[in-house]
Design a protein around this motif. Sequence first.
Motif, PDB file in Angstrom:
ATOM      1  N   ASN A 127      -3.606 -16.692  -8.197  1.00  0.00           N
ATOM      2  CA  ASN A 127      -4.905 -15.470  -7.388  1.00  0.00           C
ATOM      3  C   ASN A 127      -4.549 -14.777  -6.890  1.00  0.00           C
ATOM      4  N   SER A 128      -5.123 -13.105  -7.099  1.00  0.00           N
ATOM      5  CA  SER A 128      -5.164 -12.413  -5.626  1.00  0.00           C
ATOM      6  C   SER A 128      -6.052 -12.277  -5.148  1.00  0.00           C
ATOM      7  N   PHE A 129      -6.376 -11.183  -3.983  1.00  0.00           N
ATOM      8  CA  PHE A 129      -7.229 -11.132  -2.737  1.00  0.00           C
ATOM      9  C   PHE A 129      -8.887 -10.573  -3.734  1.00  0.00           C
ATOM     10  N   THR A 130      -8.907  -9.590  -5.166  1.00  0.00           N
ATOM     11  CA  THR A 130      -9.575  -9.110  -6.066  1.00  0.00           C
ATOM     12  C   THR A 130     -10.093 -11.053  -6.145  1.00  0.00           C
ATOM     13  N   GLN A 131      -9.237 -11.507  -6.974  1.00  0.00           N
ATOM     14  CA  GLN A 131      -9.838 -13.055  -7.984  1.00  0.00           C
ATOM     15  C   GLN A 131     -10.935 -13.459  -6.482  1.00  0.00           C
ATOM     16  N   LEU A 132     -10.729 -13.697  -5.278  1.00  0.00           N
ATOM     17  CA  LEU A 132     -11.185 -14.075  -4.921  1.00  0.00           C
ATOM     18  C   LEU A 132     -12.436 -13.821  -4.219  1.00  0.00           C
ATOM     19  N   LEU A 145     -10.681 -11.158   2.853  1.00  0.00           N
ATOM     20  CA  LEU A 145     -10.365 -10.284   2.068  1.00  0.00           C
ATOM     21  C   LEU A 145     -10.430  -9.060   1.039  1.00  0.00           C
ATOM     22  N   GLN A 146     -11.687  -8.726   1.266  1.00  0.00           N
ATOM     23  CA  GLN A 146     -11.157  -6.832   1.142  1.00  0.00           C
ATOM     24  C   GLN A 146     -10.197  -6.714   1.750  1.00  0.00           C
ATOM     25  N   GLN A 147     -10.894  -6.388   3.341  1.00  0.00           N
ATOM     26  CA  GLN A 147      -9.754  -6.164   4.101  1.00  0.00           C
ATOM     27  C   GLN A 147      -8.278  -6.095   3.972  1.00  0.00           C
ATOM     28  N   ALA A 148      -8.170  -7.593   3.679  1.00  0.00           N
ATOM     29  CA  ALA A 148      -6.406  -7.865   3.899  1.00  0.00           C
ATOM     30  C   ALA A 148      -6.463  -7.088   2.324  1.00  0.00           C
ATOM     31  N   ARG A 149      -6.780  -7.034   1.858  1.00  0.00           N
ATOM     32  CA  ARG A 149      -6.196  -6.918   0.052  1.00  0.00           C
ATOM     33  C   ARG A 149      -5.850  -4.661   0.296  1.00  0.00           C
ATOM     34  N   ASP A 150      -6.879  -4.270   0.905  1.00  0.00           N
ATOM     35  CA  ASP A 150      -7.127  -2.849   1.324  1.00  0.00           C
ATOM     36  C   ASP A 150      -6.145  -2.292   2.606  1.00  0.00           C
ATOM     37  N   SER A 151      -6.013  -3.244   3.597  1.00  0.00           N
ATOM     38  CA  SER A 151      -5.021  -3.100   4.508  1.00  0.00           C
ATOM     39  C   SER A 151      -3.403  -2.701   3.804  1.00  0.00           C
ATOM     40  N   ILE A 165       0.682 -11.567   2.586  1.00  0.00           N
ATOM     41  CA  ILE A 165       2.095 -10.665   3.398  1.00  0.00           C
ATOM     42  C   ILE A 165       1.984  -9.129   2.730  1.00  0.00           C
ATOM     43  N   MET A 166       3.014  -8.677   2.627  1.00  0.00           N
ATOM     44  CA  MET A 166       3.247  -7.405   2.512  1.00  0.00           C
ATOM     45  C   MET A 166       3.207  -7.489   1.003  1.00  0.00           C
ATOM     46  N   ASN A 167       2.315  -6.289   0.300  1.00  0.00           N
ATOM     47  CA  ASN A 167       2.596  -5.554  -0.846  1.00  0.00           C
ATOM     48  C   ASN A 167       3.155  -4.372  -1.209  1.00  0.00           C
ATOM     49  N   TYR A 168       4.445  -4.425  -1.622  1.00  0.00           N
ATOM     50  CA  TYR A 168       5.716  -3.255  -1.559  1.00  0.00           C
ATOM     51  C   TYR A 168       4.358  -2.871  -2.783  1.00  0.00           C
ATOM     52  N   ALA A 169       4.081  -3.315  -4.067  1.00  0.00           N
ATOM     53  CA  ALA A 169       4.196  -2.929  -5.138  1.00  0.00           C
ATOM     54  C   ALA A 169       3.148  -1.681  -4.465  1.00  0.00           C
ATOM     55  N   ALA A 170       2.193  -1.673  -3.792  1.00  0.00           N
ATOM     56  CA  ALA A 170       1.053  -0.906  -2.890  1.00  0.00           C
ATOM     57  C   ALA A 170       1.757   0.523  -2.794  1.00  0.00           C
ATOM     58  N   PHE A 171       3.130   0.472  -2.485  1.00  0.00           N
ATOM     59  CA  PHE A 171       3.773   1.496  -1.966  1.00  0.00           C
ATOM     60  C   PHE A 171       4.051   2.545  -3.369  1.00  0.00           C
ATOM     61  N   ASP A 172       4.021   1.804  -3.949  1.00  0.00           N
ATOM     62  CA  ASP A 172       4.596   2.684  -5.983  1.00  0.00           C
ATOM     63  C   ASP A 172       4.039   3.899  -5.744  1.00  0.00           C
ATOM     64  N   LYS A 173       3.207   4.670  -5.709  1.00  0.00           N
ATOM     65  CA  LYS A 173       1.929   5.171  -6.277  1.00  0.00           C
ATOM     66  C   LYS A 173       2.917   6.652  -5.376  1.00  0.00           C
TER      67      LYS A 173
END
Length: 320
Positions: A127-132, A145-151, A165-173
């Motif tokens: 599951n992702s933060f969004t799903q929780l 959970l939203q703060q963690a996701r958006d951070s 954990i670090m979401n390096y896929a979020a840097f893809d943009k």
Amino acid sequence: MTSSLHYLKNKGLRTLLTATAIAVLLQTAAAPVAGIASAAPAAETKVTTASSSAIYKSFQNMLNKKNGLPAADRYLESKISQVTPYHATLMVMQLENARIKALTAMTDRMLVPNVQDQMLKIYKWNNSFTQLMARTKDNTLRNLLQQARDSGYRLTMIEGSLYPIMNYAAFDKYTSYVNKDIKQYIRIMAVETSNISTEDGGLMIGYQEMLNRALNQEQFLKDYPKSNRKQQIQMLLNEYTYYTFYGLDNTPLFDYDTTVMDANAQKGYKAVLQRNSSKDSAFLKKLNAFMDVVAESKYEQTEAVENWLEQNMPRSEFWN
């Protein structure tokens, strides 16, 4: 490599949250501009140094505010096409630094027993933060959970507990705007955090995948010897090199009882060597020499194999 490697062998992903993270912060703090080579603009929009500098300063102000990560990320996404590649690269690295620095506090908040209990009750595998967020009825937990996701973090389970954990896929943009070395660095780190290589002293990926990651890391160091993120990739390569020649506590390269080399490792190592027979790689040359000795020993951990490792790949090399 420091003794944190041994900790990493047992905790896997936590290397990315500890040793690598500390290195990122220390290196950039000591020389925030060093290692950023010039690059061609990623977008056709013409920018001036003055306007780019103004955006850069505004970004820094937002990033330094308490809980400013989500707003700074949104601002950077809206403005990155309007700055020079130099400032774009610098801001993306500073965003990474800030996320790493804030990760410890976010982790502590999520490891509070009551919070963990609430999350585990509604958590389903992968599951992702969004799903929780969609599943919980607790507003306080949803906000966390939203703060963690958006951070800039993603959710993962490690040894029965849920961690950000670090979401390096979020840097893809941002990869179209940064210098080539940072673009490749983000890709390497995204692979590490999207598919964890080790956990609880065991290998979580296939042997060919392990070797391919090491080759990508080695190639990065060849292509970008002056990169600001050279040290972080070198640390990863050291870890993967150790896994390759020594295995892990719960995934030994040679069976503890029979001393025979793992059959899947044998197949994987041979396949990668054959597929990359023409590649100029110091890592593969060592691996090929190692496999020759192992083959002569009928794939058993003989004294000849141990002597080769001690002479060519001593354990002490990984603790420095």
